[in-house]
Each structure stands twice: as structure tokens, then as C-alpha cells.
Design a protein around this motif. Structure first.
Motif, PDB file in Angstrom:
ATOM      1  N   CYS A  78      98.178  78.223  16.106  1.00  0.00           N
ATOM      2  CA  CYS A  78      97.561  78.669  14.855  1.00  0.00           C
ATOM      3  C   CYS A  78      96.073  78.921  15.067  1.00  0.00           C
ATOM      4  CB  CYS A  78      97.764  77.631  13.749  1.00  0.00           C
ATOM      5  SG  CYS A  78      96.979  76.039  14.077  1.00  0.00           S
ATOM      6  N   LYS A  79      95.456  79.466  14.050  1.00  0.00           N
ATOM      7  CA  LYS A  79      94.010  79.628  14.050  1.00  0.00           C
ATOM      8  C   LYS A  79      93.378  78.291  13.661  1.00  0.00           C
ATOM      9  CE  LYS A  79      94.011  84.498  13.095  1.00  0.00           C
ATOM     10  NZ  LYS A  79      93.347  85.601  12.477  1.00  0.00           N
ATOM     11  N   LYS A  93     101.659  81.361   9.384  1.00  0.00           N
ATOM     12  CA  LYS A  93     100.314  80.982   9.809  1.00  0.00           C
ATOM     13  C   LYS A  93     100.345  79.922  10.901  1.00  0.00           C
ATOM     14  CE  LYS A  93      98.014  81.998   5.463  1.00  0.00           C
ATOM     15  NZ  LYS A  93      97.115  81.459   4.439  1.00  0.00           N
ATOM     16  N   LEU A  94     101.484  79.248  11.033  1.00  0.00           N
ATOM     17  CA  LEU A  94     101.662  78.199  12.024  1.00  0.00           C
ATOM     18  C   LEU A  94     102.972  78.448  12.746  1.00  0.00           C
ATOM     19  CD1 LEU A  94     100.850  75.362  13.169  1.00  0.00           C
ATOM     20  CD2 LEU A  94     102.231  74.393  11.322  1.00  0.00           C
ATOM     21  N   THR A 148      93.543  77.393   9.927  1.00  0.00           N
ATOM     22  CA  THR A 148      94.839  76.892   9.488  1.00  0.00           C
ATOM     23  C   THR A 148      94.982  75.415   9.841  1.00  0.00           C
ATOM     24  OG1 THR A 148      95.837  79.076   9.729  1.00  0.00           O
ATOM     25  CG2 THR A 148      97.342  77.196   9.690  1.00  0.00           C
ATOM     26  N   ALA A 195     102.663  76.545   5.734  1.00  0.00           N
ATOM     27  CA  ALA A 195     101.960  77.354   6.740  1.00  0.00           C
ATOM     28  C   ALA A 195     102.952  77.936   7.738  1.00  0.00           C
ATOM     29  CB  ALA A 195     100.906  76.506   7.464  1.00  0.00           C
ATOM     30  N   THR A 200      96.514  72.723   2.862  1.00  0.00           N
ATOM     31  CA  THR A 200      97.714  73.513   3.117  1.00  0.00           C
ATOM     32  C   THR A 200      98.800  72.601   3.653  1.00  0.00           C
ATOM     33  OG1 THR A 200      96.405  75.472   3.662  1.00  0.00           O
ATOM     34  CG2 THR A 200      98.659  75.444   4.464  1.00  0.00           C
TER      35      THR A 200
END
Length: 105
Positions: A65-66, A88-89, A69, A83, A78
Motif C-alpha cells: 500500500c501507499k 488501496k491495500l 493508507t 481498504a 480507515t
């Protein structure tokens, strides 16, 4: 934010985490993408939390992830399952073990 700053922030956020109730060995690698790209791992072994700035090959799961995140998950802004659902994950490895991360984040 650089990789070093991300790693130090993770260590700071988790420094007081109580993992004494975790009786099994669990290890998770985090691959940060985008700004501050890099890898580190979190391991619980013998009731102690270890965070190290490199890849860990005997891991239960890898989270990709970023940094934003990851910090949103760690600060409970979150939900990690949400996520994951939103893309996002990403998780590689044991989903069952990966879900245990929620217990101490």
C-alpha cells in the motif's frame, strides 16, 4: 516523506503496543509504494514486537500500500478490510494471519 521518515513514524506509532497476549509467532512485511517506497517488517515473537527496515522472507503475509493508507489504518481512520476491498491495500500470503494484524494495530 522519505522511506526513513515512514519507517520511523511506524516505529513511533507502535512503540507502546502491547503484544504480550500474542502467543504465536507472526511476521508481516509491508511494501510501501509511491512516495517513500521501501519495505519493512513487523514481527511478534515471544511476546515482543520487532520492527525492522528490511524484507523478511519467513513472513505470514505481505501488505502492499501507499504510506498514507498504512497511516490511515494505523490511526484507525480507515478499516483495513475496507481498504482491501477498495483496492488501496493488497495482501499476499495468508489472509487468516493477515487479519490478526488488526488485533494489535
Amino acid at each position: 516523506m522519505t522511506y526513513e521518515e515512514i519507517f520511523e513514524k511506524v516505529k513511533e506509532m507502535l512503540k507502546d503496543t502491547d503484544v504480550s497476549s500474542v502467543k504465536e509467532h507472526v511476521a508481516f512485511q509491508f511494501n510501501i509504494t509511491g512516495e517513500g517506497e521501501g519495505a519493512f517488517y513487523i514481527e511478534v515473537k515471544d511476546g515482543q514486537l520487532h520492527i525492522e527496515p528490511y524484507e523478511y522472507y519467513d513472513r505470514d503475509a505481505v501488505f502492499i500500500c501507499k504510506a498514507k493508507t498504512l497511516f490511515d489504518i494505523m490511526s484507525k481512520k480507515t478499516d483495513p478490510v475496507l481498504a482491501f476491498t477498495l483496492g488501496k491495500l493488497k495482501v499476499e500470503g495468508s489472509i487468516e494471519q493477515a487479519l490478526k494484524l488488526k488485533d494489535f494495530l
